[in-house]
Design an enzyme around this catalytic site. Sequence first.
Site, PDB file in Angstrom:
ATOM      1  N   LYS A 117      13.294 -35.380 -50.124  1.00  0.00           N
ATOM      2  CA  LYS A 117      14.179 -34.193 -50.786  1.00  0.00           C
ATOM      3  C   LYS A 117      12.978 -33.086 -51.064  1.00  0.00           C
ATOM      4  O   LYS A 117      11.698 -33.308 -50.853  1.00  0.00           O
ATOM      5  CB  LYS A 117      14.716 -34.584 -52.032  1.00  0.00           C
ATOM      6  CG  LYS A 117      13.656 -35.515 -52.824  1.00  0.00           C
ATOM      7  CD  LYS A 117      14.212 -35.997 -54.158  1.00  0.00           C
ATOM      8  CE  LYS A 117      15.186 -37.102 -54.063  1.00  0.00           C
ATOM      9  NZ  LYS A 117      16.574 -36.901 -54.260  1.00  0.00           N
ATOM     10  N   ARG A 118      13.341 -31.755 -51.500  1.00  0.00           N
ATOM     11  CA  ARG A 118      12.253 -31.080 -51.840  1.00  0.00           C
ATOM     12  C   ARG A 118      11.314 -31.584 -52.925  1.00  0.00           C
ATOM     13  O   ARG A 118      11.616 -32.561 -53.838  1.00  0.00           O
ATOM     14  CB  ARG A 118      12.957 -29.924 -52.413  1.00  0.00           C
ATOM     15  CG  ARG A 118      13.563 -28.752 -51.469  1.00  0.00           C
ATOM     16  CD  ARG A 118      12.435 -28.304 -50.646  1.00  0.00           C
ATOM     17  NE  ARG A 118      11.649 -27.211 -51.371  1.00  0.00           N
ATOM     18  CZ  ARG A 118      11.814 -25.885 -50.956  1.00  0.00           C
ATOM     19  NH1 ARG A 118      12.500 -25.624 -49.827  1.00  0.00           N
ATOM     20  NH2 ARG A 118      10.959 -24.985 -51.558  1.00  0.00           N
ATOM     21  N   THR A 149      22.709 -34.737 -53.361  1.00  0.00           N
ATOM     22  CA  THR A 149      23.730 -35.160 -52.379  1.00  0.00           C
ATOM     23  C   THR A 149      22.883 -36.080 -51.405  1.00  0.00           C
ATOM     24  O   THR A 149      23.688 -36.846 -50.544  1.00  0.00           O
ATOM     25  CB  THR A 149      23.982 -33.805 -51.554  1.00  0.00           C
ATOM     26  OG1 THR A 149      23.045 -33.026 -51.227  1.00  0.00           O
ATOM     27  CG2 THR A 149      25.097 -33.108 -52.390  1.00  0.00           C
ATOM     28  N   HIS A 197      24.737 -24.691 -60.381  1.00  0.00           N
ATOM     29  CA  HIS A 197      24.148 -26.031 -59.780  1.00  0.00           C
ATOM     30  C   HIS A 197      22.815 -26.352 -60.428  1.00  0.00           C
ATOM     31  O   HIS A 197      22.233 -27.299 -59.821  1.00  0.00           O
ATOM     32  CB  HIS A 197      23.753 -25.540 -58.229  1.00  0.00           C
ATOM     33  CG  HIS A 197      24.822 -25.324 -57.254  1.00  0.00           C
ATOM     34  ND1 HIS A 197      25.593 -26.239 -56.547  1.00  0.00           N
ATOM     35  CD2 HIS A 197      25.587 -24.089 -57.131  1.00  0.00           C
ATOM     36  CE1 HIS A 197      26.161 -25.896 -55.844  1.00  0.00           C
ATOM     37  NE2 HIS A 197      26.319 -24.390 -56.227  1.00  0.00           N
ATOM     38  N   LYS A 254      24.555 -39.362 -49.219  1.00  0.00           N
ATOM     39  CA  LYS A 254      24.304 -39.822 -47.652  1.00  0.00           C
ATOM     40  C   LYS A 254      23.530 -41.096 -47.643  1.00  0.00           C
ATOM     41  O   LYS A 254      23.842 -42.057 -46.716  1.00  0.00           O
ATOM     42  CB  LYS A 254      23.324 -38.750 -46.918  1.00  0.00           C
ATOM     43  CG  LYS A 254      24.101 -37.360 -47.072  1.00  0.00           C
ATOM     44  CD  LYS A 254      23.041 -36.128 -46.908  1.00  0.00           C
ATOM     45  CE  LYS A 254      23.605 -34.937 -47.377  1.00  0.00           C
ATOM     46  NZ  LYS A 254      22.348 -33.896 -47.442  1.00  0.00           N
ATOM     47  N   LYS A 280      11.920 -33.952 -59.777  1.00  0.00           N
ATOM     48  CA  LYS A 280      12.248 -35.102 -58.942  1.00  0.00           C
ATOM     49  C   LYS A 280      11.312 -36.084 -58.864  1.00  0.00           C
ATOM     50  O   LYS A 280      11.847 -37.432 -58.502  1.00  0.00           O
ATOM     51  CB  LYS A 280      12.550 -34.514 -57.442  1.00  0.00           C
ATOM     52  CG  LYS A 280      13.675 -33.396 -57.452  1.00  0.00           C
ATOM     53  CD  LYS A 280      13.793 -32.821 -55.933  1.00  0.00           C
ATOM     54  CE  LYS A 280      14.695 -31.843 -55.975  1.00  0.00           C
ATOM     55  NZ  LYS A 280      16.064 -32.126 -55.785  1.00  0.00           N
TER      56      LYS A 280
HETATM   57  C1  GL7 Z   1      20.698 -27.953 -56.615  1.00  0.00           C
HETATM   58  C2  GL7 Z   1      20.675 -29.148 -57.490  1.00  0.00           C
HETATM   59  O1  GL7 Z   1      19.127 -29.162 -57.799  1.00  0.00           O
HETATM   60  C3  GL7 Z   1      20.997 -30.615 -56.945  1.00  0.00           C
HETATM   61  O2  GL7 Z   1      21.118 -31.534 -57.676  1.00  0.00           O
HETATM   62  C4  GL7 Z   1      22.351 -30.409 -56.294  1.00  0.00           C
HETATM   63  O3  GL7 Z   1      23.043 -31.490 -55.656  1.00  0.00           O
HETATM   64  C5  GL7 Z   1      22.733 -29.052 -55.321  1.00  0.00           C
HETATM   65  C6  GL7 Z   1      23.904 -28.780 -54.862  1.00  0.00           C
HETATM   66  O4  GL7 Z   1      25.041 -28.730 -55.956  1.00  0.00           O
HETATM   67  O5  GL7 Z   1      22.177 -27.962 -56.162  1.00  0.00           O
HETATM   68  N1  GL7 Z   1      20.695 -26.859 -57.448  1.00  0.00           N
HETATM   69  C7  GL7 Z   1      19.804 -25.978 -56.851  1.00  0.00           C
HETATM   70  O6  GL7 Z   1      19.469 -24.697 -57.520  1.00  0.00           O
HETATM   71  N2  GL7 Z   1      19.217 -26.559 -55.931  1.00  0.00           N
HETATM   72  C8  GL7 Z   1      19.823 -27.627 -55.719  1.00  0.00           C
HETATM   73  O7  GL7 Z   1      19.656 -28.182 -54.541  1.00  0.00           O
HETATM   74  C9  GL7 Z   1      18.244 -25.563 -54.978  1.00  0.00           C
END
Ligand code: GL7
Length: 799
Positions: A540-541, A648, A350, A652, A546
């Site tokens: 978002k976080r 994601t 991820h 949405k 970001k």
């Molecule tokens: C993340 C990615 O940063 C994000 O882009 C992705 O949509 C998500 C789900 O695949 O995974 N990877 C990660 O370590 N975090 C995310 O949200 C915390």
Amino acid sequence: MLSSQQFQTLFDATLNRYCEARFLTPSQLSDTQWYQFLATLSHQTVLQHFPANAPLANTRKVNYLSMEFLIGRLLGNNLLSLGLYDETNQQLAKYGKNLVDILEQERDPSLGNGGLGRLAACYLDSMASLSQPAIGYGLHYQYGLFKQAFGDEGQQLESGDGWERDFYPQQYHRADFRQTVGFGGKVSLISGDKYAWQPEWTIFGEAFDLPVVGYKGVQQPLRLWQGYSESAFDLATFNDGDYLDAESRVVDAAKLTKVLYPNDNHAEGKALRLMQQYFHCACSVADILKNHLAQGRTLEQLPEFEVIQLNDTHPAIAIPELLRLLLDQYDLSWEQAWAIASKTFAYTNHTLLPEALEQWDQKLLTQLLPRHILIIERINDQLRQQVEAAFDKAEFDAAWQETAVLFDQRVRMANLCVVGSFAVNGVAQIHSDLVVSDLFPAYARLFEGRFHNVTNGITPRRWIRQANPKLSALLDQHIQGDWTQDLSLLNQIEPLAKNPAFQTAYRAIKQQNKQALAAEIEQTLGLKVNCEAIFDVQIKRFHEYKRQHLNLLNIIATYQSLKANPQQDFVPRVFIFAGKAAPGYFMAKQIIQAINGVANVINQDPDMQGKLQVAFLPDYRVSLAEKIIPAADVSEQISLAGKEASGTGNMKLALNGAITLGTLDGANVEIAEFAGNENVVIFGHTVDSVRELREQGYVSKTYYEQDAVLKQAIDTLADGTFSNGDTERFEALVNDMLNHDYFCVLADFASYREAQDIVAKRYQDQTAWVESTILNTARLGAFSSDRSIRDYQTRIWKK
Ligand code: GL7
């Protein structure tokens, strides 16, 4: 399933009992009590009347291991899935109550940080809806993600979130599923390559099941493990006379699953976190094996019937754990055990951010898990032979440096996952390509065919049907077939994009959603926002990659331009933010504070009223996202290219009719392809041009010196304008931007400003704007998590 008549009878009987037990009549119940009653009723209805456990057909059962499941509120979702939402509303109306208000009483279980945890929840929803046999395995944190508030100076304040302390009826304790997990101790060689592990202490894993209720599908469990100690004292230690030490073990057991680590895209390397990871994996793997064997199947058949999907590397230790059980408990040879395990696991990557790629200190692992480290060493030796065979001498060193699992006294968990899994996937096309080209090129050569892409998706049940009932009703009217089950049906509205009546209806819905959000903003912040303005949303976080601070610099520059030239033709904007920063992430907290500082000045400036406003809503969580997303006009997806694996929220927001303002990063690339370039606004450096920028030696200060608008924006952040004269408050942020700026905010500033101008111009032509937003809804059906799950089924989980 229940008929309407049966439900009514059940409703009345349960309500009577609930009221009798409290010596109250229904008219005396508070909204909280109505919620308690309904949540209990819905939970019982799910368990007793909803079909359980999908049968295995051509796919294996999915065991989805994740340290995070950000499931959000369940009551509304479950009533929808049960087909009892409208029915419940009608029952409540008899008592003058409205379901929407009652649903507001539910606490979100915040058992995750951000996208990764929410994705896991969307996938459980889709698997249950598609009747893909599955179980989610996670941890039952007593405290989920912290609650966020803002202090007087706009700084983030954190407090604990004991989500289930008051009342949480939608789970049940499965006392019979208890597991025992060992830690520490020593390993003895028995004979040949047979080992026995004597842990120093053990902790019990107690199972709590939350039913995941699929839409017209089945219900299957999300099983969460909680740490627990059997007796008040560890008797062996107690008998040795070490009373206090014995008691401290009890304390440790209780502490184990107390809190969720609040980091997003960042590995902290703490022993307690490693213990959580192992505890999660040990309980889950034992449960999987137990269930598999209980069905009369052999160990060799495990990969034929079960797949263990690893949600990032957090559950990587499940690989050596399964090997350990097969070797030590079931007495298989290494070759037999490896043949089983390596066909059972699949791994989803991820993130490419180096700080998020977990590596554990070999010493720590040896202390806590002495048997596992031996297994990891063996995996490493076996791998070394493969790498030696596949690469010639000149290439070996580089290949080994990339692929080794154990390197420099560290255990590299992503490597362990790649080696121990039969499939590895990234989460958007660009990300999956980068996994192969940048992160693991040698592995891609070594393990041909192992690397895949599965682009993320989001569940349309929660993110359209539930969050945006007005849009849903419009879609129901114009779409033949149930779009909630097949989101590709949304393309039926494409021919209506230019239809004036449809445009009017679609636009009116956005407007109503904006008014509802405006009311929420006023209630939370005391700020009245202009609903005719563009609602420009970044939720978002908080993370430097970001680039919320890029958004902020543009806001400051816009403010300055409006002050200097108040008569200019300006399209009013409300900038809306929400998101948390990890409590230990200083720079992200600076950015939060700076946004609040700027918001404070702008919102109080009479010249800005109705023109430029900034609303930062505290305590971002699933239920708040459900309110913001339907009301957004613009979706800010402005990460530095190459850094956001997928995103994601971008899906949405676009599906709910917001125009993406984004870089060519993550799933933005695919959103632009599906929506059409003319229906998004893309800006900034690309992955390739960022690379060139770095190769040339990126110096952010040059941009500052050459761009007067940028210079003035940064200077006022430094000079106390937004911090009550305090010139030190944002010093770290300013210094970073001028002297470091790893995420190239300054390099993308000019291009971002231009993109924002394009947004404003397009918004002025409302007919064209609405057409674009309709096309976003119509064309993005592929971002349903049902499609993602089908991709997993055909590319990865197939038998
Ligand atoms: C993340 C990615 O940063 C994000 O882009 C992705 O949509 C998500 C789900 O695949 O995974 N990877 C990660 O370590 N975090 C995310 O949200 C915390």
